[in-house]
Structure formats: structure tokens, C-alpha cells
Design an enzyme around this catalytic site. Sequence first.
Site, PDB file in Angstrom:
ATOM      1  N   CYS A   1      -2.209   3.334   8.919  1.00  0.00           N
ATOM      2  CA  CYS A   1      -2.185   4.712   8.430  1.00  0.00           C
ATOM      3  C   CYS A   1      -3.597   5.171   8.048  1.00  0.00           C
ATOM      4  O   CYS A   1      -4.461   4.359   7.699  1.00  0.00           O
ATOM      5  CB  CYS A   1      -1.258   4.827   7.229  1.00  0.00           C
ATOM      6  SG  CYS A   1       0.477   4.459   7.616  1.00  0.00           S
TER       7      CYS A   1
ATOM      8  N   CYS B   1       1.924  -5.201   6.032  1.00  0.00           N
ATOM      9  CA  CYS B   1       2.601  -3.977   5.583  1.00  0.00           C
ATOM     10  C   CYS B   1       3.976  -4.270   4.990  1.00  0.00           C
ATOM     11  O   CYS B   1       4.556  -3.427   4.315  1.00  0.00           O
ATOM     12  CB  CYS B   1       2.736  -3.007   6.755  1.00  0.00           C
ATOM     13  SG  CYS B   1       3.817  -3.563   8.077  1.00  0.00           S
TER      14      CYS B   1
ATOM     15  N   CYS C   1      -5.193   4.021   4.601  1.00  0.00           N
ATOM     16  CA  CYS C   1      -5.416   2.605   4.294  1.00  0.00           C
ATOM     17  C   CYS C   1      -6.193   1.861   5.373  1.00  0.00           C
ATOM     18  O   CYS C   1      -6.294   0.642   5.322  1.00  0.00           O
ATOM     19  CB  CYS C   1      -4.073   1.909   4.075  1.00  0.00           C
ATOM     20  SG  CYS C   1      -3.103   2.596   2.701  1.00  0.00           S
TER      21      CYS C   1
END
Length: 245
Positions: free
Chosen positions: A221, A241, A224
Site C-alpha cells: 500500500c 501483512c 507503508c
Amino acid sequence: MDSLPLAAPLADVEAATPDTAASRLAPLDDARIAELNAAYAPLHFEERIRRLYTDFDPAKVLVTSSFAATSAYFLHIISRIRPEQVIHFIDTGYHFPETVQYRQYLIDLFGLKVSDLRAEDWKHQFTTEEQTWKRDPDFCCSVNKVEPLEAVKPNYQVWVSSLMHWQTEHRAGLDIFEVRRGIVKFNPMVDVTREQRDAYIREHDLPFHPLVAQGFQSIGCTHCTVAGRSGRWLGKPKTECGLHL
């Protein structure tokens, strides 16, 4: 090389009573997982994937992809072996525009069938308003990645991943088959080296994610992910994750 017989060949399942066939959707016990690992260990990773579709009901096989740095590698293999396989993409709502473009490019290039998974709107909105990726990235991943996948997992028996031992400390200890959170996890490429992966990519002239050229090695994402070897969650102990834990 001859492969070892499994405890319940697909032909037996097709001839089974409805009750027996239904029970096959339950998680496999440790003995059967050990059988599967022994049978698949001598095989090349492509042979493992081909065999999966004879040892398991193809309709109960779950395949996911993040369409990240080198996803073309895994998706090229799957598309050649089983072009009708649906690929599930977890749309977190926070992907780079380049990831969305790369996803469509690979769909067109390989003729992929892709289904998107998303968090409930109100939950995703909460993570946006609270910027949960800053104070609790595990929670943010749980809402936007883990929960959407958990919602569809009961429809499948086996989940195919492209994880490899060399990628992270956690992945270094994975088997070809294991049971994770109620589903059989199938890691056919787990013993593929970085060099073998890169050689396959060169041989087939596969396209990298466009951000790789800008120094990104692990792409998730926008909030991050950073360029360089650190990849994601810079400055935090987080390395996964949560999907594969």
C-alpha cells in the site's frame, strides 16, 4: 519420477457418497499433510501445480496475487497450467496507481480472470479517517486484507501461494503443504531460489511492476511502502501483512 499415491485420489472422491465428498472440505490432518509433502517434495514446482489440480477439486482451489513487484512470474505459470483459474486480488483501497495499471496489463497479457476482494465500506472508511496504518499497521492490514480473504476462504479447500523461503525469516520455515487458519496452504515455489526465479523471468521476458525501476523491491500500500531494500513498514518490526501468518 513416480509420485507417491495419496490417501484419497480425486477419482475416489468423485465416486464417493455426498457425505464423504463433503467431509473432504474439512482441514486435513497432520498425517495427510505429511503424505502430501512427501509426495510433492521431489517434484518441480510446475509439476506440483499440475498435480494439485488432479489431487484436489479445481473448484476448491483458491489463488491470490498482490500484482506486486514480480507477480508476473507466478501468474504466468498459473495461466499456462490452468488458464481458467480465477485470481483473487485484495483491493485495499490504498494501492499505487502503478499497481492498478500493472494488474490490468497482466490481465490483458495473460488473459487472466480476476476477482477483487474488498473490506466493507464502513470499515475501510474508518481506517482512512483514523489513519490506522500509522498507529496500528497490523490492524489496518487486518481490516483491509485479512478479513476480506477470510470471508471467502470457507468456499475453498486449498490456497495456492507464491511464497519462497528466501523472502523473509517467517517464510524460510514453510513447507509445501501446511494448514493455516482452517485452510490447506499450498506453497509450490517455496524452495525456488531468487536466481531460479530471475532466470525464469528473463527466459520468458516477463514484465516487472513499473515501480521496480524506481527502486521499489517490495510493493504494498502507498502508506507503508518505500523504495529500497527495506520495502514496507519502514521502522517497524512488521514484516508480513498477516495473510500468510
